[in-house]
Motif scaffolding. Structure first.
Motif, PDB file in Angstrom:
ATOM      1  N   ILE A   1       0.865  -1.186   0.000  1.00 28.40           N
ATOM      2  CA  ILE A   1       0.000   0.000   0.000  1.00 28.40           C
ATOM      3  C   ILE A   1       0.899   1.233   0.000  1.00 28.40           C
ATOM      4  CG2 ILE A   1      -1.676   1.345   1.336  1.00 28.40           C
ATOM      5  CD1 ILE A   1      -2.752  -1.225   2.461  1.00 28.40           C
ATOM      6  N   ASP A   2       0.595   2.183  -0.851  1.00 29.34           N
ATOM      7  CA  ASP A   2       1.404   3.395  -0.944  1.00 29.34           C
ATOM      8  C   ASP A   2       1.503   4.071   0.423  1.00 29.34           C
ATOM      9  OD1 ASP A   2       2.846   4.461  -3.029  1.00 29.34           O
ATOM     10  OD2 ASP A   2       1.041   4.744  -4.254  1.00 29.34           O
TER      11      ASP A   2
ATOM     12  N   TYR B   1      -0.886   6.909   1.537  1.00 33.13           N
ATOM     13  CA  TYR B   1      -2.253   6.667   2.011  1.00 33.13           C
ATOM     14  C   TYR B   1      -2.260   6.452   3.520  1.00 33.13           C
ATOM     15  CZ  TYR B   1      -3.342   5.999  -2.907  1.00 33.13           C
ATOM     16  OH  TYR B   1      -3.495   6.178  -4.255  1.00 33.13           O
TER      17      TYR B   1
ATOM     18  N   GLU C   1     -14.732  -0.839  -6.065  1.00 34.98           N
ATOM     19  CA  GLU C   1     -13.752  -0.598  -5.012  1.00 34.98           C
ATOM     20  C   GLU C   1     -12.341  -1.009  -5.398  1.00 34.98           C
ATOM     21  OE1 GLU C   1     -16.720  -1.778  -4.584  1.00 34.98           O
ATOM     22  OE2 GLU C   1     -17.670  -0.612  -2.995  1.00 34.98           O
TER      23      GLU C   1
ATOM     24  N   TRP D   1      -9.468   0.787  -9.306  1.00 33.17           N
ATOM     25  CA  TRP D   1      -8.288   1.660  -9.362  1.00 33.17           C
ATOM     26  C   TRP D   1      -7.024   0.874  -9.620  1.00 33.17           C
ATOM     27  CZ3 TRP D   1      -4.734   0.865  -5.276  1.00 33.17           C
ATOM     28  CH2 TRP D   1      -5.201   0.066  -4.234  1.00 33.17           C
TER      29      TRP D   1
ATOM     30  N   PHE E   1     -11.024   0.938   6.605  1.00 30.54           N
ATOM     31  CA  PHE E   1     -11.206   1.898   5.523  1.00 30.54           C
ATOM     32  C   PHE E   1      -9.939   2.194   4.735  1.00 30.54           C
ATOM     33  CE2 PHE E   1     -14.722   2.870   8.420  1.00 30.54           C
ATOM     34  CZ  PHE E   1     -15.779   2.748   7.527  1.00 30.54           C
ATOM     35  N   VAL E   2      -8.785   1.778   5.247  1.00 32.74           N
ATOM     36  CA  VAL E   2      -7.541   2.068   4.532  1.00 32.74           C
ATOM     37  C   VAL E   2      -6.757   0.789   4.215  1.00 32.74           C
ATOM     38  CG1 VAL E   2      -5.402   3.380   4.546  1.00 32.74           C
ATOM     39  CG2 VAL E   2      -7.453   4.331   5.623  1.00 32.74           C
TER      40      VAL E   2
ATOM     41  N   GLY F   1      -7.130  -1.090   0.680  1.00 39.86           N
ATOM     42  CA  GLY F   1      -5.902  -0.832  -0.065  1.00 39.86           C
ATOM     43  C   GLY F   1      -5.242  -2.126  -0.519  1.00 39.86           C
TER      44      GLY F   1
END
Lengths: 252, 300
Positions: free
Chosen positions: A144-145, A148, A245, A248, A165-166, A170
């Protein structure tokens, strides 16, 4: 239009293979190996006896149980391993050690622990699909970047909310990839797993048809049904990749 | 240009009225396989309450590292950063960081991104504020879009709206317009100015675009190549919208470029890179940029 031509080609390849199979059986004059038509007749016979549905349902039930159990536990372990370096260090060696052991090698132990019945095949299917999902989840969380995570911290998002939520969303694209591989492998070991089933399942059908009267038409019928269901299940998993979701990650 | 001594004088932090951010003798070195790499060296500056400060310097000089330290994502090896005269301990909602590549969560819709950062408020209030700031940023009708469905400029609006909706006291802008094409960049520059005027927050912006700094900031800090030290601090004493091609503005630009070690060859009749400014300049701007209007007295 282009798509239609492409799927026509795909069907044509399969038809060619079946024709080749048919021709080979004819030319060789084999009395044991079935022609495609005999396989179809075998399937019809199974369906008329109500056995086809019974075996399919039994196999699907075991795969679903083992797979869902694996998916849940693997995601929890994967999220922990990906998020906390200490958990990763503690568990990674064990995971990598157990991963290359084929589920088939566990059959004697499964019988020893769970006996002959539904639990043993479920356990083997669980083992097969657990590791790909763990690996996918760990990789997903670890890649995950950073921005974020930083942004989340910046806005004061932490704990359970951060996870829901992350971190989880992600990592979801790679979790889904792991789940696809896991489901493929689960379906792959169903035959071996059902060697220790009592009297149902597609794996049982194949083994039993061979042992009880060399019904090779039913052996091949079982194989074909496993292939078709595997194809359908993968299509279902591919559907997950089309969720908004995760779009991306999978291109626009 | 402000001399170094004068700059030091202005960095007395202790309880000074109106000082928001106070950076005192900050040093930072990164370990690399080739040995330690000094990035920041003895930085001293303050940012006043409500001030917009632009940090300008060559690429890779350590501006982003400095901004990370200000926002609490990183710590200095030596020295201190105080905000409201308190040492910073990790990232906080008081100061929101706007990332160069954008950090709008791509798995949430625009609206979900807004409401997630407001999750300490009651749901009705969340919805109301999200709607208000999306409208402010011109994003009505895109509430249910996912970030990947938006253009770069739209995405940057979401980024800004999400930062502003939490009512931060400080904004850290890391090349906020850096990833945009030239036209969108100009449009968003005005948009940014408008949003910031609306919010009255303190802002620190990293950029390597001198013109952007001059257009937006109240003060420009010029950094040397790595390890970053402050070469100069220039006030930009013009009201908005700024006459970028006015002689005094061009003189400021030249001073900054000189401090950066680049000699400006544009001369008084500016052409070159700033020429495309006219492309998207609104009418009221263009007027003040016309030669006959250039003589208008500017509040200096």
């Amino acid at each position: 239009m282009h798509d239609r031509i492409r799927s026509l080609i795909a069907v044509a390849v399969i038809v060619c293979c079946v024709a080749l199979w048919w021709a080979t059986v004819h030319i060789s004059g084999s009395r044991i190996f079935p022609t495609p038509w005999q396989v179809v007749l075998g399937m019809v016979q199974l369906a008329q006896q109500g056995l086809l549905l019974k075996h399919v349902v039994a196999s699907l039930f075991r795969v679903t149980c083992g797979y869902l159990l694996a998916a849940m536990l693997a995601m929890v372990l994967g999220l922990l391993m990906g998020r906390f370096h200490s958990v990763y260090v503690a568990c990674n060696s064990l995971v990598q050690l157990l991963r290359p052991i084929s589920p088939i090698a566990w059959i004697p132990l499964a019988i020893l622990w769970f006996g002959v019945g539904d639990v043993s095949p479920i356990f083997l299917i669980f083992l097969a699909s657990f590791f790909p999902i763990v690996i996918g989840t760990v990789a997903g969380v670890q890649t995950i970047d950073r921005q974020y995570i930083w942004a989340a911290e910046n806005f004061g998002i932490s704990g359970f909310k951060l996870l829901c939520f992350v971190i989880f969303p992600g990592a979801l694209p790679q979790i889904i990839t792991g789940m696809r591989i896991g489901l493929g492998v689960a379906w792959l070991v169903v035959v071996a797993a059902e060697m220790i089933a009592i009297n149902s399942g597609l794996g049982y059908l194949i083994i039993d048809s061979r042992n009880a009267g060399n019904r090779y038409d039913l052996v091949v019928a079982g194989m074909v049904i496993i292939g078709v269901i595997g194809l359908l299940l993968d299509g279902l998993m591919r559907g997950l990749e089309r969720l908004d979701e995760v779009q991306w990650r999978y291109g626009r | 240009m402000v001399s170094c001594a004068a700059l030091r004088d202005s960095t007395r932090c202790n309880g000074a009225m109106g000082v928001k951010i106070c950076v005192t003798d900050v040093w930072k070195t990164f370990p690399t396989p080739q040995g330690p790499l000094p990035v920041l060296e003895a930085l001293d500056f303050t940012v006043a309450e409500g001030e917009f400060v632009a940090l300008v310097g060559p690429s890779g000089c350590g501006k982003t590292t400095l901004l990370h330290i200000l926002a609490g994502f990183d710590r200095p090896d030596r020295g201190a950063v105080r905000i409201d005269d308190r040492p910073i301990q990790g990232p906080r909602r008081q100061g929101i960081y706007v990332f160069q590549r954008g950090a709008v969560f791509p798995w949430l819709t625009v609206e979900q991104n807004m409401t997630l950062v407001l999750s300490d408020l009651p749901p009705a209030e969340r919805q109301r504020l999200a709607a208000e700031y999306l409208a402010l940023a011109g994003l009505q009708g895109f509430e249910r879009s996912y970030p990947h469905q938006l253009s770069g400029g739209m995405l940057q609006r979401v980024e800004l709206a999400r930062a502003l909706v939490t009512r931060p006291e400080i904004l850290y802008l890391d090349e906020p317009l850096g990833a945009l094409d030239a036209l969108t960049r100009l449009r968003m520059r005005m948009e940014l100015r408008r949003l910031l005027t609306h919010e009255h927050c303190t802002a620190v912006m990293v950029t390597h675009d001198v013109e952007e700094a001059l257009d937006l900031a109240d003060r420009v800090l010029v950094f040397s190549p790595r390890p970053a030290t402050i070469r100069g601090s220039l006030l930009v004493p013009f009201p908005h919208p700024r006459p970028l091609r006015h002689r005094s503005m061009l003189e400021l630009k030249r001073q900054i470029l000189r401090a950066l070690g680049v000699e400006d060859t544009e001369g008084d009749t500016a052409g070159g890179p700033s020429a495309d400014l006219t492309l998207s300049t609104p009418a009221k701007w263009r007027q003040s940029l016309e030669p006959h209007a250039a003589g208008t007295r500017l509040r200096a």
